[in-house]
Write a protein that holds these residues in place. Structure first.
Motif, short mmCIF file in Angstrom:
data_model
loop_
_atom_site.label_atom_id
_atom_site.label_comp_id
_atom_site.label_asym_id
_atom_site.label_seq_id
_atom_site.Cartn_x
_atom_site.Cartn_y
_atom_site.Cartn_z
N TYR A 103 5.76 19.17 -0.28
CA TYR A 103 6.25 20.24 -1.14
C TYR A 103 5.19 21.33 -1.37
O TYR A 103 5.46 22.32 -2.01
N GLY A 104 3.97 21.13 -0.88
CA GLY A 104 2.92 22.11 -1.11
C GLY A 104 1.59 21.44 -1.37
O GLY A 104 1.27 20.42 -0.75
N TYR A 105 0.83 21.97 -2.31
CA TYR A 105 -0.45 21.36 -2.67
C TYR A 105 -0.23 20.25 -3.69
O TYR A 105 0.67 20.31 -4.52
N ALA A 106 -1.11 19.23 -3.62
CA ALA A 106 -0.93 18.09 -4.52
C ALA A 106 -2.21 17.29 -4.64
O ALA A 106 -3.03 17.25 -3.72
N TRP A 107 -2.37 16.66 -5.80
CA TRP A 107 -3.38 15.62 -5.97
C TRP A 107 -2.73 14.34 -5.48
O TRP A 107 -1.65 13.96 -5.97
N ASN A 108 -3.34 13.67 -4.53
CA ASN A 108 -2.77 12.46 -3.94
C ASN A 108 -3.65 11.25 -4.22
O ASN A 108 -4.88 11.33 -4.10
N TYR A 109 -3.02 10.15 -4.58
CA TYR A 109 -3.73 8.91 -4.89
C TYR A 109 -3.03 7.75 -4.19
O TYR A 109 -1.80 7.74 -4.07
N ALA A 110 -3.80 6.78 -3.74
CA ALA A 110 -3.23 5.61 -3.07
C ALA A 110 -3.66 4.34 -3.80
O ALA A 110 -4.79 4.25 -4.30
N THR A 111 -2.76 3.38 -3.84
CA THR A 111 -3.05 2.10 -4.48
C THR A 111 -2.62 0.95 -3.58
O THR A 111 -1.76 1.10 -2.72
N ALA A 112 -3.24 -0.19 -3.82
CA ALA A 112 -2.77 -1.45 -3.23
C ALA A 112 -2.42 -2.35 -4.40
O ALA A 112 -3.25 -2.58 -5.29
N THR A 113 -1.19 -2.82 -4.42
CA THR A 113 -0.70 -3.61 -5.55
C THR A 113 -0.15 -4.94 -5.07
O THR A 113 0.18 -5.11 -3.89
N THR A 114 -0.05 -5.87 -6.00
CA THR A 114 0.61 -7.15 -5.72
C THR A 114 1.51 -7.49 -6.89
O THR A 114 1.32 -6.97 -8.00
N ARG A 115 2.47 -8.36 -6.64
CA ARG A 115 3.41 -8.74 -7.68
C ARG A 115 3.12 -10.16 -8.14
O ARG A 115 2.98 -11.07 -7.34
N ALA A 116 3.00 -10.34 -9.47
CA ALA A 116 2.76 -11.66 -10.04
C ALA A 116 3.40 -11.72 -11.43
O ALA A 116 3.24 -10.79 -12.23
N LYS A 117 4.16 -12.76 -11.68
CA LYS A 117 4.83 -12.96 -12.97
C LYS A 117 5.71 -11.76 -13.33
O LYS A 117 5.82 -11.37 -14.50
N GLY A 118 6.32 -11.15 -12.30
CA GLY A 118 7.19 -10.01 -12.55
C GLY A 118 6.45 -8.71 -12.85
O GLY A 118 7.07 -7.72 -13.23
N LYS A 119 5.13 -8.70 -12.67
CA LYS A 119 4.32 -7.53 -12.95
C LYS A 119 3.72 -6.98 -11.66
O LYS A 119 3.31 -7.74 -10.80
N ILE A 120 3.65 -5.65 -11.56
CA ILE A 120 3.01 -5.01 -10.40
C ILE A 120 1.57 -4.72 -10.78
O ILE A 120 1.29 -3.84 -11.59
N LEU A 121 0.65 -5.49 -10.21
CA LEU A 121 -0.77 -5.41 -10.56
C LEU A 121 -1.53 -4.53 -9.58
O LEU A 121 -1.35 -4.65 -8.36
N ILE A 122 -2.39 -3.68 -10.10
CA ILE A 122 -3.21 -2.80 -9.26
C ILE A 122 -4.48 -3.53 -8.86
O ILE A 122 -5.26 -3.96 -9.71
N LEU A 123 -4.71 -3.65 -7.55
CA LEU A 123 -5.90 -4.33 -7.04
C LEU A 123 -6.90 -3.37 -6.42
O LEU A 123 -8.09 -3.70 -6.32
N ILE A 149 0.85 -1.18 0.00
CA ILE A 149 0.00 0.00 0.00
C ILE A 149 0.89 1.24 0.00
O ILE A 149 1.81 1.35 0.80
N ASP A 150 0.61 2.15 -0.91
CA ASP A 150 1.43 3.35 -1.01
C ASP A 150 0.61 4.44 -1.66
O ASP A 150 -0.43 4.18 -2.25
N TRP A 151 1.10 5.68 -1.56
CA TRP A 151 0.44 6.76 -2.28
C TRP A 151 1.45 7.53 -3.09
O TRP A 151 2.66 7.45 -2.87
N THR A 152 0.94 8.26 -4.06
CA THR A 152 1.79 9.10 -4.91
C THR A 152 1.15 10.47 -5.00
O THR A 152 -0.07 10.61 -4.88
N SER A 153 1.98 11.47 -5.21
CA SER A 153 1.51 12.85 -5.24
C SER A 153 1.84 13.51 -6.57
O SER A 153 2.91 13.28 -7.14
N ILE A 154 0.89 14.32 -7.06
CA ILE A 154 1.13 15.15 -8.23
C ILE A 154 1.09 16.59 -7.73
O ILE A 154 0.03 17.17 -7.52
#
Length: 340
Positions: free
Chosen positions: A117-137, A97-102
């Protein structure tokens, strides 16, 4: 550019159809709106520039998005279902679980949370790793006033609703709080802990009590040396060796940064500060990222961009020619210089 033999033409057509069927806007200019948004994302351009190429105003594009918000939910559902399919029947997952900021500079937007750093659009995701791919759940936008435990609950409840079992939850230090730790106690978890908050700048492995605003939580605290000989800390409820805790954290958590970087590479530029429009372009970037994962290892990201743009614009040869000229102009220019 050579299309890899391992990519069946039908696969690319199916990806194009998924993109267009999911961006299910209704209205007389819906096709132009779709092409504006998708080609802007694939070519890392602004919606304002791309709208002109398709003879439509940028405001019309924004109006379609803002007046038909159900399209966002439809896209998110496809992303989740694509990830479930990639799990190939696997029901137990380790999630990060992590978030990223724009970030942006300027006046505050109502309902917008900030960043360091100031104002931002923030989004959070929960991901898992399968077959070398980071999948968004799971995915959520982070609104002003939303607590860390609310973000975590939202994402975990989305995953459980998919019928998945959570084997391990891994989080970065931004989620460190008493409420989050108490909520996570029902799952196996590893959370990064700011060393300055625990005041231990030496190797440590033992029980640790967390207190904040009259609330308490207890966890196993592991403090260890990281790169650059700096001390790092992890909180967990796992009863395994400290080396396994550190290894699992790095294995599950680290790839998320790469996935966010890739998602942002499909992010449309825009002057709009509308929350809903900004949310849409981030969700669209996640959709294109998810579709790219289907071909990961078969073609490069740049060839994927070009293949899709050619498919999307093949019925508009003038626009396609203009795009290709812009794309290859630096190459033609350099060849001309060398030929002198």
């Amino acid at each position: 550019m050579i299309i890899p033999d391992s990519i069946h033409p039908k696969t690319l057509v199916q990806i194009k159809e998924k993109l267009f069927s999911l961006i299910n806007f209704k209205g007389r200019r819906a096709e132009e709106v779709k092409k504006t948004l998708v080609t802007a994302a694939l070519s890392r351009d602004s919606v304002e520039n791309k709208a002109k190429e398709f003879g439509i105003s940028p405001q019309t594009v924004r109006n379609y998005v803002e007046e038909q918000p159900q399209v966002i939910e439809q896209i998110l559902n496809l992303i989740k279902m694509t990830s479930i399919k990639e799990l190939s029947g696997k029901k137990s997952v380790r999630i990060s679980i992590d978030w990223t900021s724009i970030e942006y500079n300027g006046k505050p937007v109502e309902g917008l949370s900030g960043s360091e750093y100031g104002y931002a659009w923030n989004y959070a995701t929960a991901t898992t790793r399968a077959k070398g791919k980071i999948l968004i759940l799971a995915f959520t936008r982070i609104e002003k006033g939303m607590t860390r435990v609310e973000v975590v609950k939202n994402l975990i409840e989305q995953i459980l609703a998919l019928g998945l079992e959570i084997e391990l939850v891994v989080l970065d230090a931004g989620f460190y709080s008493v409420d989050v730790i108490n909520y996570l106690s029902r799952f196996n978890f590893i959370i990064a802990v700011p060393v300055e908050k625990v005041g231990k700048h030496h190797n440590f492995d033992g029980e640790y009590a967390v207190k904040s605003s009259g609330k308490n939580a207890t966890l196993r605290l592991i403090v260890h040396r990281g790169r650059g000989k700096k001390y790092l800390a992890k909180g967990t409820n796992l009863d395994v060796s400290r080396s396994i805790v550190i290894r699992w954290y790095n294995k599950v958590r680290t790839p998320i940064e790469t996935s966010y970087k890739l998602i942002k590479s499909f992010l449309i530029f825009t002057s709009s500060r509308n929350w809903l429009f900004r949310l849409f372009i981030f969700v669209l970037a996640m959709l294109i990222y998810t579709l790219y994962l289907l071909l990961k290892g078969v073609t490069s990201k740049e060839d994927f961009r070009l293949l899709l743009i050619i498919l999307l614009l093949q019925d508009n040869i003038t626009t396609l020619q203009e795009y290709l000229v812009k794309l290859f102009y630096p190459i033609f220019n350099s060849l001309e210089l060398f030929s002198r």
